[in-house]
Design a protein around this motif. Structure first.
Motif, PDB file in Angstrom:
ATOM      1  N   GLY A 199       0.784  -1.228   0.000  1.00 46.36           N
ATOM      2  CA  GLY A 199       0.000   0.000   0.000  1.00 46.36           C
ATOM      3  C   GLY A 199       0.814   1.274   0.000  1.00 46.36           C
ATOM      4  O   GLY A 199       0.263   2.356   0.253  1.00 46.36           O
ATOM      5  N   LEU A 200       2.101   1.183  -0.296  1.00 48.17           N
ATOM      6  CA  LEU A 200       2.950   2.377  -0.307  1.00 48.17           C
ATOM      7  C   LEU A 200       2.659   3.221  -1.555  1.00 48.17           C
ATOM      8  O   LEU A 200       2.209   2.707  -2.576  1.00 48.17           O
ATOM      9  CB  LEU A 200       4.424   1.977  -0.286  1.00 48.17           C
ATOM     10  CG  LEU A 200       4.886   1.149   0.926  1.00 48.17           C
ATOM     11  CD1 LEU A 200       6.356   0.794   0.790  1.00 48.17           C
ATOM     12  CD2 LEU A 200       4.622   1.892   2.232  1.00 48.17           C
ATOM     13  N   LEU A 229      -4.170  17.411   5.871  1.00 46.92           N
ATOM     14  CA  LEU A 229      -2.771  17.678   5.575  1.00 46.92           C
ATOM     15  C   LEU A 229      -1.891  17.130   6.676  1.00 46.92           C
ATOM     16  O   LEU A 229      -2.274  17.099   7.850  1.00 46.92           O
ATOM     17  CB  LEU A 229      -2.533  19.192   5.443  1.00 46.92           C
ATOM     18  CG  LEU A 229      -3.231  19.908   4.295  1.00 46.92           C
ATOM     19  CD1 LEU A 229      -3.127  21.414   4.482  1.00 46.92           C
ATOM     20  CD2 LEU A 229      -2.624  19.497   2.951  1.00 46.92           C
ATOM     21  N   VAL A 230      -0.697  16.705   6.293  1.00 43.10           N
ATOM     22  CA  VAL A 230       0.324  16.292   7.250  1.00 43.10           C
ATOM     23  C   VAL A 230       1.645  16.910   6.806  1.00 43.10           C
ATOM     24  O   VAL A 230       1.809  17.281   5.640  1.00 43.10           O
ATOM     25  CB  VAL A 230       0.459  14.752   7.332  1.00 43.10           C
ATOM     26  CG1 VAL A 230      -0.811  14.134   7.906  1.00 43.10           C
ATOM     27  CG2 VAL A 230       0.776  14.153   5.960  1.00 43.10           C
ATOM     28  N   ILE A 258      -0.901  15.741   1.250  1.00 45.16           N
ATOM     29  CA  ILE A 258      -2.197  15.144   1.556  1.00 45.16           C
ATOM     30  C   ILE A 258      -1.996  13.655   1.836  1.00 45.16           C
ATOM     31  O   ILE A 258      -1.526  12.923   0.957  1.00 45.16           O
ATOM     32  CB  ILE A 258      -3.175  15.338   0.379  1.00 45.16           C
ATOM     33  CG1 ILE A 258      -3.390  16.830   0.116  1.00 45.16           C
ATOM     34  CG2 ILE A 258      -4.509  14.649   0.666  1.00 45.16           C
ATOM     35  CD1 ILE A 258      -4.210  17.110  -1.143  1.00 45.16           C
ATOM     36  N   PRO A 259      -2.310  13.190   3.044  1.00 41.23           N
ATOM     37  CA  PRO A 259      -2.148  11.761   3.319  1.00 41.23           C
ATOM     38  C   PRO A 259      -3.056  10.934   2.415  1.00 41.23           C
ATOM     39  O   PRO A 259      -4.220  11.261   2.217  1.00 41.23           O
ATOM     40  CB  PRO A 259      -2.552  11.633   4.797  1.00 41.23           C
ATOM     41  CG  PRO A 259      -3.383  12.834   5.083  1.00 41.23           C
ATOM     42  CD  PRO A 259      -2.856  13.921   4.195  1.00 41.23           C
ATOM     43  N   PHE A 306      13.733  12.433  -1.555  1.00 46.96           N
ATOM     44  CA  PHE A 306      12.608  12.380  -0.641  1.00 46.96           C
ATOM     45  C   PHE A 306      12.487  10.971  -0.057  1.00 46.96           C
ATOM     46  O   PHE A 306      12.880   9.988  -0.686  1.00 46.96           O
ATOM     47  CB  PHE A 306      11.273  12.661  -1.353  1.00 46.96           C
ATOM     48  CG  PHE A 306      11.183  13.973  -2.075  1.00 46.96           C
ATOM     49  CD1 PHE A 306      11.961  15.055  -1.734  1.00 46.96           C
ATOM     50  CD2 PHE A 306      10.262  14.115  -3.122  1.00 46.96           C
ATOM     51  CE1 PHE A 306      11.849  16.260  -2.410  1.00 46.96           C
ATOM     52  CE2 PHE A 306      10.140  15.314  -3.804  1.00 46.96           C
ATOM     53  CZ  PHE A 306      10.930  16.385  -3.448  1.00 46.96           C
ATOM     54  N   HIS A 307      11.879  10.909   1.106  1.00 45.73           N
ATOM     55  CA  HIS A 307      11.448   9.633   1.676  1.00 45.73           C
ATOM     56  C   HIS A 307       9.961   9.777   1.995  1.00 45.73           C
ATOM     57  O   HIS A 307       9.579  10.096   3.117  1.00 45.73           O
ATOM     58  CB  HIS A 307      12.252   9.300   2.940  1.00 45.73           C
ATOM     59  CG  HIS A 307      11.702   8.118   3.692  1.00 45.73           C
ATOM     60  ND1 HIS A 307      11.878   7.954   5.046  1.00 45.73           N
ATOM     61  CD2 HIS A 307      10.972   7.048   3.286  1.00 45.73           C
ATOM     62  CE1 HIS A 307      11.277   6.846   5.447  1.00 45.73           C
ATOM     63  NE2 HIS A 307      10.728   6.276   4.385  1.00 45.73           N
ATOM     64  N   PRO A 308       9.088   9.580   0.990  1.00 49.32           N
ATOM     65  CA  PRO A 308       7.660   9.845   1.188  1.00 49.32           C
ATOM     66  C   PRO A 308       6.979   8.878   2.136  1.00 49.32           C
ATOM     67  O   PRO A 308       5.863   9.147   2.593  1.00 49.32           O
ATOM     68  CB  PRO A 308       7.084   9.710  -0.225  1.00 49.32           C
ATOM     69  CG  PRO A 308       8.024   8.790  -0.930  1.00 49.32           C
ATOM     70  CD  PRO A 308       9.385   9.119  -0.379  1.00 49.32           C
ATOM     71  N   THR A 309       7.627   7.757   2.444  1.00 48.32           N
ATOM     72  CA  THR A 309       6.989   6.761   3.308  1.00 48.32           C
ATOM     73  C   THR A 309       7.401   6.907   4.769  1.00 48.32           C
ATOM     74  O   THR A 309       7.125   6.019   5.572  1.00 48.32           O
ATOM     75  CB  THR A 309       7.316   5.336   2.811  1.00 48.32           C
ATOM     76  OG1 THR A 309       8.742   5.201   2.664  1.00 48.32           O
ATOM     77  CG2 THR A 309       6.658   5.064   1.476  1.00 48.32           C
ATOM     78  N   HIS A 310       8.016   8.028   5.118  1.00 49.18           N
ATOM     79  CA  HIS A 310       8.461   8.178   6.516  1.00 49.18           C
ATOM     80  C   HIS A 310       7.295   8.138   7.496  1.00 49.18           C
ATOM     81  O   HIS A 310       7.478   7.800   8.666  1.00 49.18           O
ATOM     82  CB  HIS A 310       9.258   9.482   6.697  1.00 49.18           C
ATOM     83  CG  HIS A 310       8.436  10.737   6.631  1.00 49.18           C
ATOM     84  ND1 HIS A 310       7.810  11.279   7.733  1.00 49.18           N
ATOM     85  CD2 HIS A 310       8.145  11.559   5.593  1.00 49.18           C
ATOM     86  CE1 HIS A 310       7.172  12.380   7.377  1.00 49.18           C
ATOM     87  NE2 HIS A 310       7.359  12.571   6.081  1.00 49.18           N
ATOM     88  N   ASP A 311       6.082   8.479   7.007  1.00 45.20           N
ATOM     89  CA  ASP A 311       4.910   8.437   7.873  1.00 45.20           C
ATOM     90  C   ASP A 311       3.863   7.438   7.383  1.00 45.20           C
ATOM     91  O   ASP A 311       2.710   7.482   7.809  1.00 45.20           O
ATOM     92  CB  ASP A 311       4.293   9.833   7.980  1.00 45.20           C
ATOM     93  CG  ASP A 311       3.935  10.422   6.624  1.00 45.20           C
ATOM     94  OD1 ASP A 311       4.245   9.800   5.595  1.00 45.20           O
ATOM     95  OD2 ASP A 311       3.342  11.525   6.597  1.00 45.20           O
ATOM     96  N   GLN A 312       4.272   6.539   6.470  1.00 47.64           N
ATOM     97  CA  GLN A 312       3.366   5.486   6.015  1.00 47.64           C
ATOM     98  C   GLN A 312       3.645   4.203   6.797  1.00 47.64           C
ATOM     99  O   GLN A 312       4.788   3.944   7.181  1.00 47.64           O
ATOM    100  CB  GLN A 312       3.551   5.250   4.509  1.00 47.64           C
ATOM    101  CG  GLN A 312       3.142   6.449   3.649  1.00 47.64           C
ATOM    102  CD  GLN A 312       3.328   6.203   2.158  1.00 47.64           C
ATOM    103  OE1 GLN A 312       3.172   5.083   1.671  1.00 47.64           O
ATOM    104  NE2 GLN A 312       3.669   7.255   1.410  1.00 47.64           N
ATOM    105  N   PRO A 313       2.612   3.388   7.034  1.00 54.01           N
ATOM    106  CA  PRO A 313       2.813   2.177   7.842  1.00 54.01           C
ATOM    107  C   PRO A 313       3.637   1.132   7.105  1.00 54.01           C
ATOM    108  O   PRO A 313       3.758   1.155   5.875  1.00 54.01           O
ATOM    109  CB  PRO A 313       1.381   1.680   8.085  1.00 54.01           C
ATOM    110  CG  PRO A 313       0.579   2.247   6.957  1.00 54.01           C
ATOM    111  CD  PRO A 313       1.206   3.568   6.638  1.00 54.01           C
ATOM    112  N   GLY A 314       4.196   0.210   7.879  1.00 55.29           N
ATOM    113  CA  GLY A 314       4.952  -0.891   7.304  1.00 55.29           C
ATOM    114  C   GLY A 314       6.446  -0.723   7.489  1.00 55.29           C
ATOM    115  O   GLY A 314       6.933   0.269   8.039  1.00 55.29           O
ATOM    116  N   THR A 315       7.186  -1.739   7.031  1.00 55.64           N
ATOM    117  CA  THR A 315       8.638  -1.733   7.182  1.00 55.64           C
ATOM    118  C   THR A 315       9.365  -1.427   5.884  1.00 55.64           C
ATOM    119  O   THR A 315      10.524  -1.000   5.906  1.00 55.64           O
ATOM    120  CB  THR A 315       9.113  -3.105   7.692  1.00 55.64           C
ATOM    121  OG1 THR A 315       8.661  -4.133   6.793  1.00 55.64           O
ATOM    122  CG2 THR A 315       8.552  -3.376   9.091  1.00 55.64           C
TER     123      THR A 315
END
Length: 501
Positions: A90-91, A118-119, A249-250, A366-375
């Motif tokens: 789901g990333l 927004l985040v 936008i999350p 960028f690291h867009p998944t810094h606040d997305q769940p998972g490893t």
């Protein structure tokens, strides 16, 4: 449009409201409840379902006009493009517009209007990393690059100044001199003088060392590879100096154009590229190619909301004015390449890094998944102008190999964690032709003067026609302006309600 590079993060500009004598931002706010319905609704064609076309269509529909939107692609959003496939777990990451500054009131308004949230775009922990001349330099979150650690040609005084001091020394006076870029009569005489050279040329005139030029250019370009007007950059700095933070936008920034499109579903014709626009004294027509057949749409007014590279392939009858034809043919667009790499783990965090950074390719990371769940994690390489063109011209395999090697220098351990990658070459996109309008020296004060003016029954929108080119805010601003123009032609007495200054 993709998002312009964030030099505010890199430079930590010392251009505070006091030191830079910053004027307050001019406020443009939409007031939908104030719109009067015209006595005779106007039939309107809109070419392009990017944000400019969507906001124009949405608000004109709210005002009672008869809308048809013609979109060549099978999705809305244009250069607002969130990639969810082929990533795992789901990333997602942005191939286009990624950041929303806190000063972009129109963007913030529509995010709220459609119930989106927004985040923060950037994490507030761990370090960014900079790779300059082969040396990795960590910078704590909220900190500034330590120039004593930078292996570039800098004078002792320049090292002592730091990045904020360098920006103030070499660019501060010029930023203040250009005046208010949001003013109706901008650019003035003094500002126009800065349109004839590049940043690198200007910095050389100011006596900056080669290393200082490189630092002030990154990550947009290098000292030897700078095709952009100094005035374009100074305007960008002027706006950045007023920002405090940037958002996203999350779930993906494409949720914004999708929200507009959901209100316009039956009015949008997807898979409908316009091949000809013709007008006479009473009507305007768009001819569309669909599955090998041609269809004609007729209206009272047409809003052309597509990037100029795409418009170059459209036949126009009768031809537009000479200045408009020159702008369409010559306006420079940024050949951005974005590469997104999926990693099995966010291994860089284990070493104290948040995934963001800059290297002297040059590229921004960028690291867009810094606040997305998972490893698992995604790293994005954002490569602009000359470097973006060179990397974009490689074969897909060579491009992935090259960018992976460059990312390994920034975040060692990539090869042990890399699972796959995907790229977006904006210059190769036939419906964009580039990531955003990036004016060459002389273009802002010549072919782009009055670029937004209508040509008969044809009106123009898009970030390239705004005073904030490259941004979602500029697209929205231009779409509202074009909508106001069309609305006023219907005889509505309160067209000024479209934009309250």
């Amino acid at each position: 449009m993709t998002t312009p590079i964030d030099r505010r993060e890199f430079l930590k500009l010392g251009l505070s409201a006091a030191s830079a004598q910053l004027a307050p931002l001019r406020s443009w706010t939409f007031v939908p409840q104030a719109l009067p319905h015209p006595a005779s609704p106007t039939k309107v064609l809109i070419v392009g379902a990017g944000l400019a076309g969507l906001v124009a269509g949405y608000e004109l529909t709210q005002a009672g006009h008869d809308l048809t939107i013609l979109e060549a692609q099978l999705r809305p959003g244009g250069r607002v493009l969130t990639l969810r496939e082929p990533f795992s777990d789901g990333l997602y990451a942005e191939a286009g517009a990624a950041r929303i500054p806190d000063t972009h009131d129109l963007t913030l308004h529509y995010v709220k209007h459609f119930g989106l949230t927004l985040v923060p775009f950037y994490p507030n922990k761990l370090a960014r990393v900079y790779v300059l001349n082969g040396k990795r330099i960590p910078v704590p979150a909220g900190g500034e690059l330590d120039l004593s650690q930078v292996p570039l040609d800098l004078r002792p005084e320049e090292r002592r100044l730091g990045m904020s001091g360098l920006a103030e020394k070499y660019l501060g006076a010029a930023i203040r001199a250009i005046g208010d870029p949001t003013a109706p009569d901008w650019p003035g005489v003094q500002a126009k003088a800065y349109d004839q050279i590049t940043v690198a040329e200007f910095l050389r005139e100011q006596g900056a060392a080669h290393g200082a030029i490189e630092l002030l250019e990154y990550p947009l370009a290098s000292a030897e590879d700078d095709p952009v007007s100094l005035l374009w950059n100074l305007r960008d700095f002027w706006h950045e100096a007023r920002e405090k933070t940037r958002y996203k936008i999350p779930g993906g920034n494409d949720l914004l154009p999708k929200a507009f499109a959901s209100k316009l579903q039956d009015r949008i014709h997807y898979g409908s590229p316009v091949v000809k626009i013709e007008q006479d004294s009473s009507k305007v027509r768009a001819i569309v190619s669909q599955s090998g057949t041609y269809h004609t749409f007729e209206a009272d007014r047409l809003i052309c909301a597509v990037p100029f590279p795409a418009l170059r392939r459209v036949e126009i009858q009768p031809p537009f004015s000479e200045l408009k034809r020159r702008a369409i043919a010559e306006l420079q667009y940024d050949p951005v390449t974005r590469v997104v790499l999926q990693c099995r783990t966010r291994y860089w965090e284990q070493h104290g890094y948040n995934g963001f950074g800059i290297s002297d390719l040059p590229q921004e990371i960028f690291h867009p998944t810094h606040d997305q769940p998972g490893t698992r994690g995604l790293l994005v390489s954002y490569i602009l102008v000359g470097a973006g063109q060179r990397v974009g011209s490689m074969s897909e395999d060579k491009r992935m190999e090259f960018v992976s090697q460059e990312m390994e220098k920034v975040h060692p351990g990539l090869f042990a964690n890399l699972e796959g990658a995907i790229s977006k070459v904006w210059s190769a996109d036939p419906w964009a032709g580039g990531a955003g309008a990036l004016h060459a020296p002389g273009q802002l004060t010549s072919i782009c003067m009055g670029i937004e003016r209508p040509e008969g029954r044809v009106h123009f929108a898009g970030e390239h026609t705004s005073n904030l080119p490259y941004w979602m805010q500029g697209a929205l601003q231009s779409g509202l302006r074009a909508a106001k123009e069309v609305h006023e032609t219907s005889g509505a007495s309160n067209g000024q309600a479209f934009l309250i200054q």
